[in-house]
Design a protein around this motif. Structure first.
Motif, PDB file in Angstrom:
ATOM      1  N   LEU A 184       0.928  -1.054   0.024  1.00 51.01           N
ATOM      2  CA  LEU A 184      -0.193  -0.025   0.217  1.00 51.01           C
ATOM      3  C   LEU A 184       0.936   1.460  -0.120  1.00 51.01           C
ATOM      4  O   LEU A 184       0.502   2.191  -0.670  1.00 51.01           O
ATOM      5  N   SER A 185       1.878   1.275   0.797  1.00 54.91           N
ATOM      6  CA  SER A 185       2.885   2.280   0.775  1.00 54.91           C
ATOM      7  C   SER A 185       3.262   2.772  -0.603  1.00 54.91           C
ATOM      8  O   SER A 185       3.603   3.852  -1.116  1.00 54.91           O
ATOM      9  N   THR A 186       3.891   1.355  -1.196  1.00 52.81           N
ATOM     10  CA  THR A 186       4.342   1.825  -2.761  1.00 52.81           C
ATOM     11  C   THR A 186       3.242   2.329  -3.592  1.00 52.81           C
ATOM     12  O   THR A 186       3.383   3.026  -4.459  1.00 52.81           O
ATOM     13  N   ALA A 187       2.143   1.610  -3.442  1.00 43.88           N
ATOM     14  CA  ALA A 187       1.176   2.144  -4.331  1.00 43.88           C
ATOM     15  C   ALA A 187       0.487   3.707  -4.118  1.00 43.88           C
ATOM     16  O   ALA A 187       0.276   4.325  -5.125  1.00 43.88           O
ATOM     17  N   PHE A 188       0.632   4.081  -3.026  1.00 47.47           N
ATOM     18  CA  PHE A 188       0.108   5.242  -2.682  1.00 47.47           C
ATOM     19  C   PHE A 188       1.396   6.508  -2.983  1.00 47.47           C
ATOM     20  O   PHE A 188       1.161   7.656  -3.253  1.00 47.47           O
ATOM     21  N   ALA A 189       2.662   5.926  -2.786  1.00 46.89           N
ATOM     22  CA  ALA A 189       3.624   6.824  -3.311  1.00 46.89           C
ATOM     23  C   ALA A 189       3.625   7.045  -4.892  1.00 46.89           C
ATOM     24  O   ALA A 189       3.878   8.229  -5.537  1.00 46.89           O
ATOM     25  N   THR A 190       3.109   5.840  -5.598  1.00 50.08           N
ATOM     26  CA  THR A 190       2.984   5.903  -7.064  1.00 50.08           C
ATOM     27  C   THR A 190       1.789   7.021  -7.262  1.00 50.08           C
ATOM     28  O   THR A 190       1.840   7.848  -8.109  1.00 50.08           O
ATOM     29  N   PHE A 191       0.696   6.801  -6.487  1.00 52.45           N
ATOM     30  CA  PHE A 191      -0.579   7.621  -6.734  1.00 52.45           C
ATOM     31  C   PHE A 191       0.227   9.138  -6.578  1.00 52.45           C
ATOM     32  O   PHE A 191      -0.546  10.052  -7.438  1.00 52.45           O
ATOM     33  N   THR A 192       0.835   9.448  -5.455  1.00 51.22           N
ATOM     34  CA  THR A 192       1.056  10.876  -5.190  1.00 51.22           C
ATOM     35  C   THR A 192       1.861  11.344  -6.349  1.00 51.22           C
ATOM     36  O   THR A 192       1.830  12.634  -6.795  1.00 51.22           O
ATOM     37  N   VAL A 193       2.826  10.688  -6.818  1.00 53.53           N
ATOM     38  CA  VAL A 193       3.932  11.126  -8.147  1.00 53.53           C
ATOM     39  C   VAL A 193       2.794  11.337  -9.455  1.00 53.53           C
ATOM     40  O   VAL A 193       2.984  12.258  -9.968  1.00 53.53           O
ATOM     41  N   VAL A 194       1.954  10.132  -9.458  1.00 54.93           N
ATOM     42  CA  VAL A 194       1.249  10.575 -10.658  1.00 54.93           C
ATOM     43  C   VAL A 194       0.359  11.673 -10.665  1.00 54.93           C
ATOM     44  O   VAL A 194       0.320  12.544 -11.649  1.00 54.93           O
ATOM     45  N   LEU A 195      -0.256  12.031  -9.930  1.00 51.71           N
ATOM     46  CA  LEU A 195      -1.253  13.130  -9.419  1.00 51.71           C
ATOM     47  C   LEU A 195      -0.272  14.312  -9.391  1.00 51.71           C
ATOM     48  O   LEU A 195      -0.785  15.519  -9.893  1.00 51.71           O
ATOM     49  N   LEU A 196       0.781  14.491  -8.985  1.00 50.19           N
ATOM     50  CA  LEU A 196       1.681  15.576  -8.836  1.00 50.19           C
ATOM     51  C   LEU A 196       1.852  16.193 -10.108  1.00 50.19           C
ATOM     52  O   LEU A 196       2.185  17.261 -10.490  1.00 50.19           O
ATOM     53  N   LEU A 197       1.938  15.259 -11.268  1.00 48.09           N
ATOM     54  CA  LEU A 197       2.209  15.396 -12.562  1.00 48.09           C
ATOM     55  C   LEU A 197       1.027  16.576 -13.256  1.00 48.09           C
ATOM     56  O   LEU A 197       1.350  17.178 -14.172  1.00 48.09           O
ATOM     57  N   PHE A 198      -0.344  16.423 -12.748  1.00 46.42           N
ATOM     58  CA  PHE A 198      -1.322  16.857 -13.377  1.00 46.42           C
ATOM     59  C   PHE A 198      -2.177  18.077 -12.646  1.00 46.42           C
ATOM     60  O   PHE A 198      -2.663  18.659 -13.060  1.00 46.42           O
ATOM     61  N   ILE A 199      -1.749  18.097 -11.155  1.00 48.56           N
ATOM     62  CA  ILE A 199      -2.506  19.034 -10.437  1.00 48.56           C
ATOM     63  C   ILE A 199      -2.135  20.579 -10.870  1.00 48.56           C
ATOM     64  O   ILE A 199      -0.798  20.862 -11.351  1.00 48.56           O
ATOM     65  N   ASP A 200      -2.673  21.457 -10.333  1.00 48.76           N
ATOM     66  CA  ASP A 200      -2.348  23.020 -10.164  1.00 48.76           C
ATOM     67  C   ASP A 200      -1.295  23.137  -9.168  1.00 48.76           C
ATOM     68  O   ASP A 200      -1.724  23.200  -8.101  1.00 48.76           O
ATOM     69  N   HIS A 201      -0.233  23.261  -9.278  1.00 48.59           N
ATOM     70  CA  HIS A 201       0.855  23.596  -8.550  1.00 48.59           C
ATOM     71  C   HIS A 201       0.747  24.563  -7.313  1.00 48.59           C
ATOM     72  O   HIS A 201       1.051  24.485  -6.199  1.00 48.59           O
ATOM     73  N   ARG A 202       0.347  25.778  -8.138  1.00 48.90           N
ATOM     74  CA  ARG A 202       0.000  26.901  -7.379  1.00 48.90           C
ATOM     75  C   ARG A 202      -0.807  26.902  -6.322  1.00 48.90           C
ATOM     76  O   ARG A 202      -0.814  27.321  -5.235  1.00 48.90           O
ATOM     77  N   GLU A 203      -1.949  26.177  -6.843  1.00 50.26           N
ATOM     78  CA  GLU A 203      -3.398  25.872  -6.060  1.00 50.26           C
ATOM     79  C   GLU A 203      -3.022  25.111  -4.987  1.00 50.26           C
ATOM     80  O   GLU A 203      -3.341  25.217  -3.685  1.00 50.26           O
ATOM     81  N   ALA A 204      -2.073  23.778  -5.271  1.00 47.51           N
ATOM     82  CA  ALA A 204      -1.853  23.046  -4.146  1.00 47.51           C
ATOM     83  C   ALA A 204      -1.181  23.582  -3.053  1.00 47.51           C
ATOM     84  O   ALA A 204      -1.130  23.185  -2.053  1.00 47.51           O
ATOM     85  N   PHE A 205      -0.001  24.382  -3.379  1.00 42.90           N
ATOM     86  CA  PHE A 205       0.688  24.889  -2.486  1.00 42.90           C
ATOM     87  C   PHE A 205       0.223  26.153  -1.636  1.00 42.90           C
ATOM     88  O   PHE A 205       0.332  26.100  -0.566  1.00 42.90           O
TER      89      PHE A 205
END
Length: 291
Positions: A184-205
């Motif tokens: 699960l840790s590996t799965a959610f690490a992957t999840f985080t990296v994948v969505l990090l590529l698509f989100i609005d970084h300014r809004e996330a910050f």
């Protein structure tokens, strides 16, 4: 003892339903679905790493590349599930998106049969049909106009269901001879990296310094950290197809959240749908050992 594990799946689904309500509140405040999903997964990842550290003896040893690949696929599946679900909502509305996402048990059942993981029984098939009928009543899909049923909305809704089914099988394969916390840790690490590529970084910050940060944290803890722990524990003694049907208590919880917290009102048909789902899930939970 089997009821103990079934209860874990039900509790996980209840937390997912509450998470849907919390996400709805955040979206009403102007936060984008992808940013909400990102924080849900990222905070959940932190919780799961803590679980991994507490279970480090259980998770010690070498992990094959095959295990890691299956775990990463599970992470991609969760990210896809969230993304396609929100896309379907934006294109076709909540009623259509919810109903289409909860076709997941059908894909799980078919896949289980094709890969000879478990057998198809009349009771499973009938249970799934009844639950899908209950969900159609609960989500008011019968009131949706033809103009709302566009191809993109329908396809993305179905893909969210396929993604959920893919997560179950990926996780099952990754966990055969490996520690669930590691997987699960590996799965959610992957999840985080994948969505990090698509989100609005300014809004996330900006979310880190907003007054809504506490809601993001709560969403991540209950919507990913605790809920996925419970779901994984439940899967130890619950078949994939049965677990996917039992997890349909999620839309029931979401509806009750809207009723109690948001002041929404359930119609007579919606109430009937809710009761149908609860009764069917209860029967399936009791009889799952024989399914």
């Amino acid at each position: 003892m089997r009821y103990y594990y079934t209860g874990f799946v039900i509790l996980a689904a209840i937390l997912w339903g509450i998470s849907g309500g919390l996400a709805g509140i955040l979206m009403d405040k102007g936060w984008s679905p992808l940013v909400i999903s990102f924080y849900r997964g990222a905070i959940g990842f932190v919780c799961l790493v803590i679980w991994l550290l507490l279970k480090r003896k259980e998770g010690s040893g070498k992990h094959s590349s095959r295990t890691i690949m299956w775990a990463m696929l599970a992470g991609v599946a969760v990210a896809s599930n969230f993304s396609f679900y929100f896309l379907s909502i934006s294109e076709s509305g909540v009623a259509v998106a919810s109903t289409l996402m909860y076709t997941a048990p059908i894909f799980v059942l078919i896949s289980s049969f094709c890969f000879k993981i478990e057998s198809i029984t009349p009771f499973k098939v009938i249970s799934m049909i009844i639950v899908m009928f209950g969900i159609s009543l609960l989500t008011n899909i019968y009131e949706t106009g033809i103009s709302e049923l566009n191809v993109l909305g329908i396809m993305s809704g179905l893909l969210s269901g396929v993604s959920y089914a893919l997560f179950i099988f990926s996780f099952k394969n990754a966990s055969k001879n490996n520690s669930p916390p590691f997987v699960l840790s590996t799965a959610f690490a992957t999840f985080t990296v994948v969505l990090l590529l698509f989100i609005d970084h300014r809004e996330a910050f900006s979310a880190l310094f907003s007054e809504d940060l506490i809601w993001f944290i709560i969403l991540g803890i209950i919507g990913a950290g605790i809920s996925f722990y419970l779901y994984v524990e439940g899967l130890k003694k619950t078949s994939a197809s049965v677990a996917s049907v039992i997890a349909m208590v999620e839309p029931v919880t979401a509806s009750l959240f809207g009723l109690v917290v948001l002041g929404e009102i359930l119609t007579v048909l919606q109430s009937i749908g809710l009761i149908v789902i609860l009764i069917t899930i209860t029967m399936l939970s009791v009889k799952q050992k024989d399914c």
